[in-house]
Design a protein around this motif. Structure first.
Motif, PDB file in Angstrom:
ATOM      1  N   PHE B 285      29.708 -48.600   0.779  1.00 24.22           N
ATOM      2  CA  PHE B 285      29.112 -47.788  -0.298  1.00 24.22           C
ATOM      3  C   PHE B 285      28.770 -46.356   0.156  1.00 24.22           C
ATOM      4  N   PHE B 286      29.014 -46.003   1.405  1.00 17.78           N
ATOM      5  CA  PHE B 286      28.565 -44.705   1.950  1.00 17.78           C
ATOM      6  C   PHE B 286      27.096 -44.451   1.609  1.00 17.78           C
ATOM      7  N   ASP B 287      26.315 -45.517   1.675  1.00 19.68           N
ATOM      8  CA  ASP B 287      24.922 -45.433   1.221  1.00 19.68           C
ATOM      9  C   ASP B 287      23.999 -45.554   2.428  1.00 19.68           C
ATOM     10  N   GLN B 288      23.354 -44.480   2.762  1.00 15.14           N
ATOM     11  CA  GLN B 288      22.488 -44.540   3.941  1.00 15.14           C
ATOM     12  C   GLN B 288      21.187 -45.267   3.643  1.00 15.14           C
ATOM     13  N   TYR B 289      20.934 -45.560   2.378  1.00 16.59           N
ATOM     14  CA  TYR B 289      19.666 -46.207   2.029  1.00 16.59           C
ATOM     15  C   TYR B 289      19.802 -47.685   1.692  1.00 16.59           C
ATOM     16  N   THR B 290      21.011 -48.168   1.645  1.00 15.06           N
ATOM     17  CA  THR B 290      21.174 -49.552   1.215  1.00 15.06           C
ATOM     18  C   THR B 290      20.649 -50.526   2.270  1.00 15.06           C
TER      19      THR B 290
END
Lengths: 736, 324
Positions: B285-290
């Motif tokens: 997800f290229f999500d640094q917060y997931t």
């Protein structure tokens, strides 16, 4: 805000304080230890008037006509006692009882269920267990509270190697575990192999498998409320126990005047023994300790004290290629209770609890992870005894949970999820009896969510239990309740052994998890030796936290609101005769979770569960046998691999040169079932006494016929991991 | 009449015997293997041919997927490419060396057609391989994306310009789900023989324990979910200090007298929905917060597995003074 709420509620409690004369009240206690007895029955035979004691062993009979009466007190496991008392007009009379213990006969539990407390006559889904019952159930290596609970209908155990349990289709984090009114967030030793609680510190365990009354909240599925012993008020006593898993020492006795203490500590004995149970090369050491100091005033019926509970687990892997794990728990609380007015009984506990777990990767491929939850709060309840002998309860719980979860995510970035909020619950509850009808109704109000989650009417959680005496031996019951939950664990729901119960607050955009319970059934004693209960339940999960299957970008939420339902039929049959008891349960259940367009059974969905328990007593021996059967849990089958392009260098390489990596294709979620589970356990106990020293020697054999129950399949190796094999163990207990 | 105790005991034994035997079932942890065609394709107007990578799902002989080697028999694969108004082209099966030649020594099947795809047009590929179910996938090449610098003066005067941001405007065509910009500086190094080089401009600078490090642009979606058929205008901002950092670094590396700046090139790649979604999913997800740790899958290949997606490239150039 805290102070203002207390100020708001105090006048409410005080308004109950209207003096009422001509009452009979008192305490029922154990004659040897002075331990107060909850759920004891007190009857004025000639008036057909009676009641039962509360958690403090206190009873109160209102509006007793002046006169002289024979009053009888009785409790499970105790010899009944009758005392004469004269009730004078305009005066409250105090009559305390001290009952002598007698060897517990399980049959008494079976056939005299109706003689239990009033509460259990109204509620559909409540079970009460005491230490003797828990110890009677064959166990692996050592008796266990949660292992004992798993014989109850509607309760599904996840495996042999852990005591996590699922109630009527609810997830593991939907069970509220309370110890003397204090919440315990992770009530398990590592891997859930044992519960944290030594059965010998528990006086009574109350289990609500659904539709629990106002007064309990914050969870969607069940309540396990454990009440601990106070310790011996009259003399010092000590108990030591050794098993392959743990060694224990327990001491208790008077301190000064009516103050007494109870202290108990367990430490793991042989860490290597657990390797065999866990089927892993994991040296696990653990401890748990409990201390309680209690003072009381028998005239004023008050009781006050301190409770402290501590536990720790350390898993130091032998290989540096495996990570280390550490778990810590504590709960401390100050509690008090007593009659603050003629007919107003007050209970309060102020507590703090903490659970922390961490993973240290060492040289393994895992990442460092840590979860911590700490909660400080106060819980109080007032009970008003009315003229009409109905009971009126009002209470509140105010707490400040803070949760912190640190994890390295898929992007390789350390991530911390921290939240703190105010939980404020308040409730009002009324118990009444009108002819053959009994009603226990109330409202549990999630007041904290009104302010913090902008919740409207959903904050009002009605609870209703109704029972109707159809015939002298049969009762019909029905219950309804609405429930909500703000804290959840974020484990992968497909994890076979949840090593890490990482707690987070339900994402604010979802609000709370919510469920409605509907239960109805019949209970009765067709013969004196036989008791039967049949109940059906339906749970509607209006809001569940589920993976956002449509997540693509970082801005998309991780979780979205799902829904679910669970329904089933539970049958419980008990047959009891002196020296023999049989207990049988069958649960037929269905559970589904709906996430977007997908509906699937969760991993703990079990269609059939059967428990058979037989106990035979031939003093000084006791023999027990337990057979457990469960249809297979769901799992998602693998249907092959393909080489998935990673597109690490999307623009620079043509498609024929893009690198790829194997990707496991999974079939429809949880569409297949593991093989059926069944296991026979046998136990034998020999009791002996030498002078003042009493003891018992127990031998237990788990999985007598060495059934290879499938635990899980390791997809990486293809190895089928089975659960506990044929496993004998011994327990030695000495008590002075 | 039997007493209740005896009835109960016999009943219990009967239940144990019956359920232990009658409920036994065979257990296979694996589901039925699904033999499927795996198709990957990137349609882009920048190429003068369409290439599709043809593979198949596999059932490794051991639980280790890498134990599967050699590749499936895809002999006889045929494919066609269709687009608007009945136009079509045959896809020719060729075998080229596999990037993982150690595991797949027999090579990799590529289906190729000498077609240059056109922006805004929907393409359909159909592939058939004997022994497999036929597959079909559709992708629409994103239309033209008007792009420009919002304040290109900053590029020419990095140290004299007051702006702290370099703005890039991207017009996303209806077929595009996301985009990624790339700004490069082209310069000439005139010491030790002249040569022309390019360096990418970071979009921001990040302070870490190891010092200040450049951060490069990431793929970004349309700023709002759109109903089909509508375009959006997107703004992507670079930190001016990141551009200054690069220019400064070039001066320090080569020495100012040896450096002649030539031009700045802005390239914007726009993605269709399938490629965009797949790219995010395979990359967590290229999500640094997931806090999620699952890796879902995505496919738009009906009857098979894989993704046929499309992207387009647009660029503009800004001439730079020789000395910055």
């Amino acid at each position: 805000m805290r102070v203002s709420c207390l100020i708001f509620l105090l006048p409410l409690f005080a308004s109950f304080g209207v003096a009422q004369p001509t009452d009979l009240r008192g305490i029922v206690a154990d004659s040897a230890s002075g331990e107060r007895l909850p759920f004891a029955s007190v009857q004025i035979m000639s008036l057909n008037l009676g009641g039962s004691t509360n958690f403090n062993g206190f009873y109160l009979l209102t509006n007793v006509p002046p006169g002289t009466y024979e009053v009888a007190a009785s409790s499970i496991g105790y010899l009944g006692q009758t005392r004469r008392v004269t009730v004078r007009p305009g005066v409250s009379t105090v009559l305390n009882f001290e009952l002598s213990a007698r060897p517990v006969e399980f049959s008494e539990v079976v056939v005299t269920e109706r003689a239990r407390r009033e509460l259990s006559e109204i509620n559909t889904s409540v079970h009460v267990m005491d230490v003797a019952q828990m110890r009677s159930i064959p166990s692996v290596m050592q008796p266990d509270v949660f292992r004992a609970i798993q014989i109850l209908p509607g309760v599904v155990s996840s495996s042999d190697v852990n005591t996590h349990f699922y109630v009527r289709g609810g997830a593991g984090d939907q069970n509220l575990i309370m110890l003397d009114g204090m919440k315990i967030f992770n009530p398990f030793h590592a891997f859930g192999i044992f519960s944290l609680f030594d059965p010998d510190i528990i006086k009574t365990t109350e289990v609500y498998t659904g539709a629990f009354p106002a007064g309990f909240g914050g969870r969607l599925s069940s309540v396990v409320s454990m009440l601990t012993r106070d310790g011996n008020r009259k003399e010092y006593a000590a108990k030591a126990e050794a098993s392959l898993a743990s060694s224990k020492l327990q001491v208790e006795g008077p301190i000064y005047g009516a103050t007494r203490f109870l202290a108990s500590a367990r430490v793991s004995t042989f860490s290597n023994v657990l390797d065999r149970v866990l089927r892993k090369d994991l040296p696990l050491s653990f401890y748990d300790a409990f201390v309680k100091i209690t003072g009381e005033d028998l005239v004023e019926h008050s009781r006050y004290g301190f409770t402290g509970f501590f536990s720790g687990d350390d898993l130091r892997s032998r290989s540096s290629a495996d990570p280390d794990y550490v778990w810590r728990n504590y709960a401390v609380g100050f509690n008090g209770g007593g009659l603050i007015n003629e007919r107003l009984f007050f209970d309060v506990v102020a507590y703090e609890n903490m659970f922390e777990a961490s993973r240290r990767p060492r040289n393994s491929s895992s990442t460092p992870t840590r979860t911590k939850i700490r909660e400080t709060g106060v819980r109080t309840q007032a009970t008003k005894y009315t003229d009409s002998k109905d009971l009126f309860f009002v209470g509140f719980e105010f707490s400040f949970p803070s949760v912190d979860y640190e994890v390295v995510n898929l992007a390789g970035i350390p991530r911390s999820v921290y939240s703190t909020f105010v939980d404020f619950w308040t409730w009002i509850r009324y118990q009444a009896k009108v002819g053959p009808w009994q009603v226990d109704g109330g409202v549990h109000l999630d007041a904290g969510s009104i302010f913090q989650r902008s919740v409207g009417l959903e904050a009002v959680e009605p609870r209703l239990n109704v029972s109707l005496l159809l015939a002298p031996q049969w009762k019909w019951k029905a219950s309804y309740g609405r429930f909500s939950q703000h804290l959840i664990t974020v484990n992968n729901e497909d994890d076979v052994i949840p090593i890490f119960d990482a707690w987070i607050e339900v994402p604010r955009e979802i609000g709370s998890q919510r469920a409605d319970h509907y239960v109805t059934g019949f209970e009765g004693n067709p013969w004196a030796e036989l008791s039967v209960s049949v109940q059906s339940y339906y749970k509607h999960y209006r809001a569940l936290v589920t993976y956002n299957r449509d997540k693509v970008e970082a801005e998309d939420p991780d979780y979205v609101k799902g829904r679910g339902r669970a329904y089933g039929l539970e049958t419980l049959v008990r047959v009891g005769r002196p020296g023999w008891d049989l207990y049988a349960t069958h649960t037929l259940g269905w559970t589904t979770v709906t996430n977007g367009a997908a509906t699937y059974p969760p991993r703990h969905d079990r269609r059939h569960s059967v428990n058979l328990l037989g106990i035979a007593r031939l003093e000084p021996f006791e023999f027990t046998a337990r057979w457990e059967f469960g249809s297979g849990f769901p799992f998602t089958p693998s249907i092959g691999y393909y080489d998935r392009l990673t597109y690490e260098d999307l623009f620079e390489r043509p498609i024929g040169e893009q690198p790829s990596e194997p990707y496991l294709r999974l079939g429809e979620k949880n569409v297949r079932r593991l093989p059926v589970y069944h296991r026979l356990d046998l136990g034998a106990h020999y009791r002996f006494s030498v002078g003042r020293l009493r003891g018992s020697l127990g031998v237990q054999i788990a999985n007598v016929y060495d059934r290879a129950n499938v635990f899980y399949v390791d997809r990486a190796t293809g190895r089928v991991i089975t659960m506990l094999p044929f496993f004998p163990s011994i327990t030695l207990t000495a008590e002075y | 009449m039997l007493r209740p105790m005896h009835i109960a005991l016999r009943g219990a034994l009967a239940v144990i015997a019956f359920m232990s035997v009658a409920c036994e079932t065979a257990f296979d942890p694996e589901g039925t293997f699904e033999d499927r065609i795996v198709l990957f394709g990137l349609l882009t107007p920048g190429s003068d041919s369409v290439q599709l990578r043809l593979q198949a799902t596999y059932d490794p002989p051991t639980p280790d997927p890498l134990s599967y080697a050699g590749g499936p028999d895809l002999t006889g694969a045929t494919g066609r490419l269709f687009w608007e108004r009945g136009a079509q082209a045959n896809l020719r099966d060729t075998v080229v060396p596999h990037p993982d030649s150690g595991r797949y020594p027999t090579g990799l099947h590529l289906l190729t057609a000498p077609v240059r795809v056109v922006r805004g047009v929907e393409y359909t590929v159909r592939v058939e391989v004997p022994g497999f179910a036929p597959v079909e996938a559709m992708a629409t090449v994103p239309g033209s994306a008007p792009i420009y610098f919002l304040n290109e003066d900053l590029l020419r005067q990095p140290f004299g310009h007051p702006a702290d941001r370099l703005g890039i405007i991207v017009g996303l065509a209806p077929e595009a789900e996301g985009f990624i910009p790339r700004v490069e500086v082209e310069y000439e190094v005139i010491s030790q023989g002249n040569r022309i080089e390019r360096r990418e401009v970071p979009s921001s600078m990040s302070v870490t324990v190891s010092g200040t490090v450049p951060v490069y642009p990431k793929i970004r979606g349309a700023s709002s979910r759109r109903s089909s058929g509508s375009s959006t205008i997107e703004l992507y901002e670079y930190e001016a200090k990141a551009y200054r950092f690069l220019v400064q670094e070039l001066h320090e590396t080569y020495g100012s007298p040896n450096l002649r700046f030539r031009r700045a090139i802005l390239t914007v790649r726009t993605f269709d929905r399938h490629l965009y979604t797949y790219y995010f999913l395979v990359n967590g997800f290229f999500d640094q917060y997931t806090v999620r740790t699952d890796r879902p899958d995505y496919s738009n290949v009906r009857g098979g597995v894989g993704v046929v997606g499309a992207f387009a490239v647009d660029s503009v150039v800004v001439a730079l003074p020789p000395v910055l």
